[in-house]
Structure formats: C-alpha cells, structure tokens
Scaffold this motif. Structure first.
Motif, PDB file in Angstrom:
ATOM      1  N   ARG A 318       0.884  -1.420  -0.020  1.00 21.37           N
ATOM      2  CA  ARG A 318      -0.049   0.053   0.093  1.00 21.37           C
ATOM      3  C   ARG A 318       0.817   1.105  -0.024  1.00 21.37           C
ATOM      4  O   ARG A 318       0.475   2.340  -0.991  1.00 21.37           O
ATOM      5  CB  ARG A 318      -0.820  -0.016   1.242  1.00 21.37           C
ATOM      6  CG  ARG A 318      -2.014  -1.056   1.305  1.00 21.37           C
ATOM      7  CD  ARG A 318      -3.118  -0.625   0.015  1.00 21.37           C
ATOM      8  NE  ARG A 318      -3.704   0.631   0.460  1.00 21.37           N
ATOM      9  CZ  ARG A 318      -3.640   1.669  -0.399  1.00 21.37           C
ATOM     10  NH1 ARG A 318      -3.269   1.491  -1.601  1.00 21.37           N
ATOM     11  NH2 ARG A 318      -4.143   2.777  -0.090  1.00 21.37           N
ATOM     12  N   VAL A 319       1.898   1.126   0.842  1.00 21.58           N
ATOM     13  CA  VAL A 319       2.674   2.560   0.945  1.00 21.58           C
ATOM     14  C   VAL A 319       3.312   2.725  -0.398  1.00 21.58           C
ATOM     15  O   VAL A 319       3.626   3.820  -0.841  1.00 21.58           O
ATOM     16  CB  VAL A 319       3.841   2.257   1.992  1.00 21.58           C
ATOM     17  CG1 VAL A 319       4.941   3.417   2.015  1.00 21.58           C
ATOM     18  CG2 VAL A 319       3.014   2.667   3.491  1.00 21.58           C
ATOM     19  N   GLY A 320       4.069   1.494  -1.017  1.00 16.71           N
ATOM     20  CA  GLY A 320       4.643   1.790  -2.131  1.00 16.71           C
ATOM     21  C   GLY A 320       3.741   2.073  -3.268  1.00 16.71           C
ATOM     22  O   GLY A 320       4.495   3.119  -4.041  1.00 16.71           O
ATOM     23  N   ASN A 321       2.736   1.461  -3.550  1.00 22.23           N
ATOM     24  CA  ASN A 321       1.983   2.005  -4.419  1.00 22.23           C
ATOM     25  C   ASN A 321       1.385   3.423  -4.338  1.00 22.23           C
ATOM     26  O   ASN A 321       1.535   4.194  -5.510  1.00 22.23           O
ATOM     27  CB  ASN A 321       0.532   1.134  -4.250  1.00 22.23           C
ATOM     28  CG  ASN A 321       0.656  -0.250  -4.924  1.00 22.23           C
ATOM     29  OD1 ASN A 321      -0.094  -1.176  -4.601  1.00 22.23           O
ATOM     30  ND2 ASN A 321       1.876  -0.680  -5.509  1.00 22.23           N
ATOM     31  N   GLU A 322       0.956   4.063  -3.278  1.00 24.66           N
ATOM     32  CA  GLU A 322       0.672   5.439  -3.092  1.00 24.66           C
ATOM     33  C   GLU A 322       1.779   6.287  -3.126  1.00 24.66           C
ATOM     34  O   GLU A 322       1.722   7.297  -3.883  1.00 24.66           O
ATOM     35  CB  GLU A 322       0.106   5.615  -1.737  1.00 24.66           C
ATOM     36  CG  GLU A 322      -1.215   4.609  -1.405  1.00 24.66           C
ATOM     37  CD  GLU A 322      -2.497   5.096  -2.369  1.00 24.66           C
ATOM     38  OE1 GLU A 322      -2.283   6.081  -3.152  1.00 24.66           O
ATOM     39  OE2 GLU A 322      -3.248   4.420  -2.349  1.00 24.66           O
TER      40      GLU A 322
END
Length: 499
Positions: A318-322
C-alpha cells in the motif's frame, strides 16, 4: 504553493470514511496473505509429523537440517528478494510496468547466483558438522536431507520474486489458491515418497522440493492464462515514464543491490537470533527440557507471526503503491491504519499464550517437565507478541519507503546489543534458565518496537514521495484516483486503460 497544499493534506487528520476505506483495502490484500501463512505453517507441521513417525533419529536430524537450511539458505534468499519489494510496489504505483518487470528478472538472476554457494554449503554439511563434534548419526541424517533439498534453492529463487511481484500488483488471492493447491498435494506426495517408497528422510526433502515446484508451476500457469497479449505488463503507458536503457545497466543493478543487501541483513539478523537462542538453550542445566520447550516456542511464534507478516506485506504494498502514484497523504493514512491494526491483532497472540496456553502446550507434549516450563514461558512470549506485531508491521512501512538499511540497523541494535546481553545475563548469571532467554527476547522486541515507531512517526511523507519518483519515475497522470492496480481473477490485470 502546490507543495504547501500537499503538505497540509498529508498532515490533516483522516476522517472515519477514509479510515474505513483504507481498512477495507488493507484487509482485501492482507487476508489472502494471512491465509497463505497458515497454509505454509500447515505444510511445515506435515513435515515435522512425518519426521516424528520415522523415528527420533530422523526427527533430530531433520530438525538440524531444517535449522541449518533456514539459517544459511532460506533466510538469505527471502531477504535478498525483499530488496525488489519497494521498487516493484512503487513502480506499479507509478504504472511503470517495464521497470517492475525488469526488477523481477534481475532479482531472479541475483537469487540464482546466490544459490550456488549456498548449494555447495548444503552439500558439504556433513564434514562441517562433524568438525563441530556433532553426533555422527544425526549429522548423517541431516546431511542426507540437505543434499536432496538443494533443488529447492532454484524453486525459491523463482518463487520469492514472483510472489513479491504479484503481491505488489495486488494479485494476492491467486497466490493463496496456488499455494493451497500445492499444499493439498503435498500430504499425499510426502506419504507416498516417505512411507510407501520407503525413502525416509530423503522422501521428506524431495516432497518439499516438489511442493515448491508445484506452487511455481501453478503461479506461472495463472500468469500465462491471465496475461493480456495486446497490452503486455511490461509496456509503459506513457513515454514520460522512466526508461531503462543499456547505459543505466550498472546503475540499476547498484540500485537493486543497495536495497537487497540491507533487506537480507534485516531478515537474517532477526531470524538468526531465534536459532542462537535455541543454541544457548543447549547449554542450560537441563538441556533436553530447554530444547524441547524451545521447539514448542518456535512453533508458537511461527504461528503467531502469520498475522503480523500479512500486515507487513500489505502495508509495504500500500505504501509503495501510493508513494509511486505521488499520493503521500494516502501512504501516511495507510501506515496509521496498519499500525492501529497491529496493536489490535497482537492481542490475539497474547490471549493464545496466556488464556489458551495449557491447551496449546498439550498439543505438543505430555512430558511433565517440558509442560511446566512451557506454561511458565508462554506468557512472556505473549508479551513479546504485543511488541512484535507492531514492529513487524512497521518493517513493512520501511520496505515500502525503500529504507531497509534503517530496519537492519534497528534489528542489529535491538537483538544483538540489547536482547543478547539481557538473555545471557538473566539465563546464565542470574540463573533464570530458559525463562531468562525469553526475557532477552522480550527486551529485544520492546527496543525494536520503540525504535521503529519513533522512525515511522518522524517520516517526511512528501520527501518519500519524491524519493519514489527518483527510483521508479514519474507517476502516470491517468493513474486511478484510489487504487493503482486492481486484480480481477481470470480477467484483465488492468481495467479502464485509455491508452
């Protein structure tokens, strides 16, 4: 002016609808990973039970072999593979599929190269263990297992990167189905090879290799039949995305290694500490009782680890995608939700090791001494879990923000400069025995949790978003507003593409 607006959005308090939306995204990604961890735990239990059925010698030799392969092989490959996690998740966030595909291929090459010296070490286990004055019969059995397990290095060199690649893209349910199907086949294959063909410990090693190759086959089949030939995943959507020319070959390898090596160190430092604790248990006053208790503790912590590891994998994605999509405020929100969930879920582990400890312990042993010591130890392990779940989850945040070096430093400080001295002092100086070792683990986990939460709380999310842009390129202006990549099983990986 625009930068100031982004900073204000990042710092503002999230609303309840935003939290619930993020919670749904987290559970959608995390539940299949959690279930996959339970399936993997079941597979390991099948191995232990079959070893026990063969006899005490095979159980002892198998335990030595599994510990040795974990320390020297599986932990190294798993750690190296995690170096691609921030690159892939941020690349999918920015929709730079060409970059993600390239990182996948290079990570596979890296792991295959690392497997060569590991394989040679496994083949030469026997002379190494005999030089350490280990029991010859146990060493013979362990060496036999390791020799037949060497092909598993090839399977893991492909599986680890593929799992991270698919997980970074949001494809978690197919991972669960492929793994589950392989484990369903694992039991009859193990029984057939071990008992019907009477291959003994060799059959158990071969069945493990076949199980991983089956998982690999199922994953590759899924990827082949669900790919979109007209729009390959490696095709960039817009020309402005980061291109990877031959001139950047060395730079890209350095980037991967810069993340892979600290990731490997972070994983190995924590993994190895548990093996060191088991080794120290052998020097206590009643080594048989301590070692038996240690085996139960490791099985317990392995089961409890499935939940925080699922949270860690979910928040990393989630953090990487965002960040890759240029949405630092959503990355911060995802982190807050994940950390909150980690504190809530840690209570389940605490309840298992306190309220349910007697029922759980009797699953493994009826020996009175082992039973009594384990019942005294498990509440301390439950306290460890209250710290372990948040710190494991936060490690996922550090991976998503491409900061594995920070995680490695914290693990080294917590487990070796804090936990080890406390464990040795309490176990051998204050004569608390195995309980002292567990208090050392508690000290390490608490130090790790406090340190990593401090780092996460001071994260500059706008800066991390800019770092992601440097790593994987600009975010596509046509990216989805809420979810970058949405997997629909059996259909297209991407929907709504306009170009």
């Amino acid at each position: 002016m625009e930068k100031k607006k982004v900073a204000e959005q990042t710092e503002k308090s999230p609303t309840m609808p935003e939290v619930m939306e993020e919670f749904k995204k987290m559970t959608d990604k995390g539940f299949p990973i959690f279930a996959m961890g339970l399936v993997g735990y079941l597979r390991n239990m099948i191995l232990v039970v079959c070893m026990g059925k063969l006899g005490s010698l095979e159980l002892a030799g198998g335990a030595v072999a599994i510990g040795f392969t974990n320390i020297t092989g599986y932990s190294v490959l798993s750690g190296l593979a995690m170096g691609m996690e921030p690159l892939c998740s941020q690349a999918f966030g920015s929709r730079n599929f060409n970059f993600a595909s390239l990182i996948l291929r290079r990570t596979i090459i890296l792991l295959l190269l690392a497997s060569v010296p590991i394989g040679l070490l496994w083949i030469n286990l026997k002379p190494l263990m005999l030089s350490l004055q280990q029991d010859p019969q146990v060493v013979e059995t362990a060496a036999l297992y390791c020799q037949f397990a060497v092909p598993d290095l090839i399977a893991n060199s492909l599986l680890h990167p593929l799992r991270i690649y698919l997980r970074s893209k949001g494809t978690t349910w197919p991972l669960l189905w492929c793994t589950s199907l392989a484990v369903i086949l694992h039991l009859p294959i193990t029984v057939f090879l071990t008992f019907i063909l009477q291959l003994g410990i060799r059959g158990i090693a071969i069945s493990t290799v076949l199980s991983n190759f089956n998982t690999l086959l199922f994953l590759l089949t899924y990827m082949f039949y669900t790919r979109v030939t007209s729009e390959p995943l490696s095709k960039p959507l817009v020309p402005e995305l980061k291109q990877l020319s031959s001139t950047s070959f060395g730079e890209d390898w350095r980037m991967l290694l810069r993340l892979a090596l600290p990731s490997c160190l972070a994983v190995c430092l924590e993994w190895w500490w548990y093996e060191i604790m088991t080794l120290l248990a052998g020097y206590l006053d009643k080594p048989r009782v301590a070692l038996a208790t240690s085996a139960i503790v490791i099985q317990t912590t392995s089961l409890m680890y499935t939940l925080p590891s699922a949270l860690s994998a979910s928040i990393s994605t989630r953090v990487g995608n965002e960040l890759g999509a240029g949405r630092p405020a959503k990355a911060r929100l995802a982190t807050l939700v994940a950390v909150g969930l980690s504190f809530v879920t840690s209570i389940f582990g605490f309840l298992l090791t306190t309220v349910g400890r007697e029922v759980w312990t009797r699953v493994f042993t009826t020996d009175t001494e082992v039973l009594q010591l384990t019942l005294a130890i498990l509440p301390v392990i439950g306290l460890c879990e209250l710290a372990n779940c948040p710190q494991t989850t936060c490690c996922g945040v550090l991976r998503g923000t491409a900061r594995p070096g920070t995680a490695a430093s914290i693990n080294f400080y917590s487990f070796y400069l804090m936990g080890t001295p406390v464990a040795i002092a309490l176990a051998f100086v204050w004569r608390l025995g195995f309980l002292g070792l567990c208090y050392g683990l508690l000290a390490a986990q608490v130090a790790c949790m406090v340190s990593i939460l401090t780092v996460i709380s001071k994260t500059d999310w706008e800066k991390e978003s800019l770092n992601a842009k440097d790593l994987v390129g600009e975010s596509c202006e046509y990216a989805y507003p809420d979810e970058i990549i949405k997997c629909e099983e059996g259909k297209r990986f991407l929907e709504g593409d306009s170009g």
